[in-house]
Design a protein around this motif. Structure first.
Motif, mmCIF file in Angstrom:
data_model
loop_
_atom_site.group_PDB
_atom_site.id
_atom_site.type_symbol
_atom_site.label_atom_id
_atom_site.label_comp_id
_atom_site.label_asym_id
_atom_site.label_seq_id
_atom_site.Cartn_x
_atom_site.Cartn_y
_atom_site.Cartn_z
ATOM 1 N N THR A 11 1.070 -1.087 -0.278
ATOM 2 C CA THR A 11 0.261 0.428 0.036
ATOM 3 C C THR A 11 0.950 1.459 0.058
ATOM 4 O O THR A 11 0.115 2.142 0.213
ATOM 5 C CB THR A 11 -0.870 -0.202 1.112
ATOM 6 N N CYS A 15 -0.591 6.018 -1.479
ATOM 7 C CA CYS A 15 -1.450 6.779 -0.279
ATOM 8 C C CYS A 15 -0.297 7.914 -0.990
ATOM 9 O O CYS A 15 -0.243 8.968 -0.023
ATOM 10 C CB CYS A 15 -0.597 6.333 0.907
ATOM 11 N N HIS A 29 -7.100 6.543 -0.511
ATOM 12 C CA HIS A 29 -7.188 6.643 1.234
ATOM 13 C C HIS A 29 -7.786 4.813 1.423
ATOM 14 O O HIS A 29 -9.358 5.062 1.832
ATOM 15 C CB HIS A 29 -8.560 7.545 1.555
#
Length: 129
Positions: A11, A15, A29
């Protein structure tokens, strides 16, 4: 899916804002406002044929639009979110159709995030140790 990579590694790039076709696209998000979108695109029914704007609207919006203007507004929201997901490399367009499919990266991210969201803190602690 590569199960040996930590969730943080999967991830990290999501972000942060990215450039796509010369334009800046906001960061994802995955734990907040984009969580429901990631859940929907990861549904098993979209694995073979992919999904369309219409399919996502059916799952994401509670009721049918009351007017053509409202339908256009919902369609625009989904289009902008599809652009966001494409820019981050989670989905790709199926050529010569109006359909999209998850990329390998997208499948890994969606599965990992769903597993982490549905795990209890105790389970996560045991896995980290």
């Amino acid at each position: 899916m590569d199960a040996d990579r930590p969730l943080r590694e999967l991830t990290d790039g999501l972000c942060c804002p990215v450039k796509w076709k010369g334009k800046r696209v906001r960061a994802l998000h995955p734990w907040g406002q984009d969580a429901s979108w990631l859940d929907v695109i990861g549904r098993g029914e979209f694995t073979l044929n992919g999904f369309r704007n219409r399919d996502l609207r059916r799952h994401l919006f509670a009721c049918d639009p009351s007017s053509p203007e409202a339908a256009r507004r919902q369609s625009g929201q989904v289009t902008r979110r599809l652009r966001l997901l494409r820019a981050h490399g989670l989905i790709k367009k199926v050529p010569h159709t109006h359909r999209y499919q998850l990329t390998n990266k997208g499948r890994a991210v969606v599965v990992a995030l769903n597993a982490a969201r549905n795990a209890s803190p105790r389970q996560l602690t045991e896995l980290a140790a």
